[in-house]
Motif scaffolding. Structure first.
Motif, PDB file in Angstrom:
ATOM      1  N   ILE A  84     -41.163   8.335  -9.654  1.00 42.30           N
ATOM      2  CA  ILE A  84     -41.155   8.184  -8.202  1.00 42.30           C
ATOM      3  C   ILE A  84     -40.544   9.415  -7.546  1.00 42.30           C
ATOM      4  CG2 ILE A  84     -40.119   6.873  -6.296  1.00 42.30           C
ATOM      5  CD1 ILE A  84     -40.446   4.359  -8.041  1.00 42.30           C
ATOM      6  N   ILE A  85     -39.447   9.913  -8.112  1.00 42.56           N
ATOM      7  CA  ILE A  85     -38.800  11.094  -7.542  1.00 42.56           C
ATOM      8  C   ILE A  85     -39.715  12.309  -7.635  1.00 42.56           C
ATOM      9  CG2 ILE A  85     -36.878  12.707  -7.857  1.00 42.56           C
ATOM     10  CD1 ILE A  85     -35.199  10.253  -8.745  1.00 42.56           C
ATOM     11  N   GLU A 106     -32.387  16.229  -7.921  1.00 41.86           N
ATOM     12  CA  GLU A 106     -31.640  15.024  -8.256  1.00 41.86           C
ATOM     13  C   GLU A 106     -31.124  14.390  -6.962  1.00 41.86           C
ATOM     14  OE1 GLU A 106     -28.645  15.876 -11.122  1.00 41.86           O
ATOM     15  OE2 GLU A 106     -30.067  16.594 -12.630  1.00 41.86           O
ATOM     16  N   PRO A 107     -32.013  13.779  -6.201  1.00 39.22           N
ATOM     17  CA  PRO A 107     -31.621  13.226  -4.910  1.00 39.22           C
ATOM     18  C   PRO A 107     -30.773  11.974  -5.071  1.00 39.22           C
ATOM     19  CG  PRO A 107     -33.878  12.618  -5.402  1.00 39.22           C
ATOM     20  CD  PRO A 107     -33.442  13.563  -6.490  1.00 39.22           C
ATOM     21  N   THR A 108     -30.031  11.651  -4.036  1.00 36.04           N
ATOM     22  CA  THR A 108     -29.262  10.408  -4.032  1.00 36.04           C
ATOM     23  C   THR A 108     -30.216   9.237  -3.810  1.00 36.04           C
ATOM     24  OG1 THR A 108     -28.884  10.415  -1.643  1.00 36.04           O
ATOM     25  CG2 THR A 108     -27.301  11.634  -3.027  1.00 36.04           C
ATOM     26  N   GLU A 138     -31.329   9.146  -0.227  1.00 33.92           N
ATOM     27  CA  GLU A 138     -32.360  10.131   0.114  1.00 33.92           C
ATOM     28  C   GLU A 138     -33.737   9.665  -0.345  1.00 33.92           C
ATOM     29  OE1 GLU A 138     -29.743  14.266  -0.041  1.00 33.92           O
ATOM     30  OE2 GLU A 138     -30.516  13.399  -1.907  1.00 33.92           O
ATOM     31  N   VAL A 139     -33.798   9.079  -1.536  1.00 31.70           N
ATOM     32  CA  VAL A 139     -35.080   8.583  -2.039  1.00 31.70           C
ATOM     33  C   VAL A 139     -35.586   7.444  -1.159  1.00 31.70           C
ATOM     34  CG1 VAL A 139     -36.250   7.496  -4.001  1.00 31.70           C
ATOM     35  CG2 VAL A 139     -34.558   9.306  -4.394  1.00 31.70           C
ATOM     36  N   PHE A 140     -34.703   6.519  -0.826  1.00 28.26           N
ATOM     37  CA  PHE A 140     -35.093   5.380   0.017  1.00 28.26           C
ATOM     38  C   PHE A 140     -35.628   5.855   1.360  1.00 28.26           C
ATOM     39  CE2 PHE A 140     -34.565   1.888   2.942  1.00 28.26           C
ATOM     40  CZ  PHE A 140     -34.760   0.740   2.198  1.00 28.26           C
ATOM     41  N   LEU A 141     -34.936   6.790   1.990  1.00 31.32           N
ATOM     42  CA  LEU A 141     -35.345   7.252   3.314  1.00 31.32           C
ATOM     43  C   LEU A 141     -36.698   7.965   3.259  1.00 31.32           C
ATOM     44  CD1 LEU A 141     -31.969   8.577   4.777  1.00 31.32           C
ATOM     45  CD2 LEU A 141     -33.093   6.388   5.207  1.00 31.32           C
ATOM     46  N   ARG A 142     -36.933   8.744   2.226  1.00 32.77           N
ATOM     47  CA  ARG A 142     -38.224   9.430   2.118  1.00 32.77           C
ATOM     48  C   ARG A 142     -39.347   8.440   1.809  1.00 32.77           C
ATOM     49  NH1 ARG A 142     -37.861  15.105   2.150  1.00 32.77           N
ATOM     50  NH2 ARG A 142     -35.928  15.562   3.264  1.00 32.77           N
TER      51      ARG A 142
END
Length: 263
Positions: A232-233, A246-248, A251-255
């Motif tokens: 997913i990332i 290596e996003p938090t 950050e992943v949720f918001l994108r």
């Protein structure tokens, strides 16, 4: 606890719910936009609707309040922060309050902002836990934040509250978007076998008979619970080249939420 799920068969794809006490037949109607269908279902089951609960203030959830109240004399319950916008609310609820139905049913109020700033989910504990989640959590998806919400608050609701509930918890959302949400999961995570199997079944099912997922299943098929998944990332970084390697989880949720808004 008796649960009657009612498919509105409207353009909004609403689900309504009656939650009834098996001893007394008293029932709570949750988000009864199509109040006639709710009243007819209660009559067919021998229930008496004594309370109406709105998970939030949007008209597609509150539009049936007044005619159902006039028919049944039921009290209206809602988040204390949304009561003024809804109007004619008898009981304003806050985090930790318990909604009792008849002698046997207790539903805990979870304060779950994100879709709106004043949103309630109802949680039934016990051997068969259940979550009535309005527009916060959908089967394989998450609510949008277009009309008075905030995506960072939605992330906190998912991470700090929903993800910590037991995996056996059954999920009862306010709308039926399963097929479309699974398609988004597969677009973000190709090869997710659980999502693929459910997507094939969802493409064939009558929405009125859509499967009732559990939180354990959601953690396998819903990208908004799968924030550390490398596939997913990687796919997100193709859409958002500025996203860190290596996003938090935030950050992943918001994108993901941003991408889902236009997908």
């Amino acid at each position: 606890m008796l649960i009657e799920r009612i498919w509105a068969a409207n353009d909004y794809r609403n689900f309504h719910y009656l939650v009834a006490c098996p001893q007394t037949g008293e029932a709570l109607a949750i988000d009864p936009l199509d109040w006639r269908k709710c009243a007819d279902a209660a009559k067919a089951r021998g229930y008496e609707i004594t309370q109406i609960l709105n998970t939030h203030e949007h008209r597609d959830h509150t539009g049936g309040n007044e005619p159902l109240r006039e028919l049944t004399g039921a009290r209206v319950l809602a988040h204390a922060g949304a009561a003024a916008r809804i109007g004619h609310v008898d009981v304003g609820l806050t985090r930790g309050d318990v909604v009792r139905v008849g002698r046997t049913v207790e539903l805990e109020c979870l304060d779950t902002p994100g879709h709106t700033l004043a949103h309630i989910c109802l949680y039934a504990r016990g051997d068969s836990p259940a979550l009535f989640c309005g527009d916060t959590l959908f089967n394989a998806g998450a609510g949008n934040c277009h009309h008075g919400g905030h995506p960072e608050l939605l992330y906190e609701t998912f991470a700090q509250q929903l993800a910590r509930l037991p995996d056996a918890t059954r999920v009862y959302p306010g709308h039926e978007y399963l097929e479309r949400n699974l398609a988004f999961t597969l677009d973000r995570e190709p090869g997710n076998a659980a999502a693929e199997a459910m997507h094939q079944a969802a493409a064939r099912h009558d929405p009125a008979a859509a499967p009732i997922t559990t939180l354990g299943e959601e953690k396998r098929i819903n990208v908004f619970f799968r924030l550390g998944n490398p596939r997913i990332i990687a796919r997100l970084r193709e859409a958002f080249p500025d996203l860190a390697a290596e996003p938090t989880p935030l950050e992943v949720f918001l994108r993901l939420r941003e991408l889902r808004n236009r997908w």
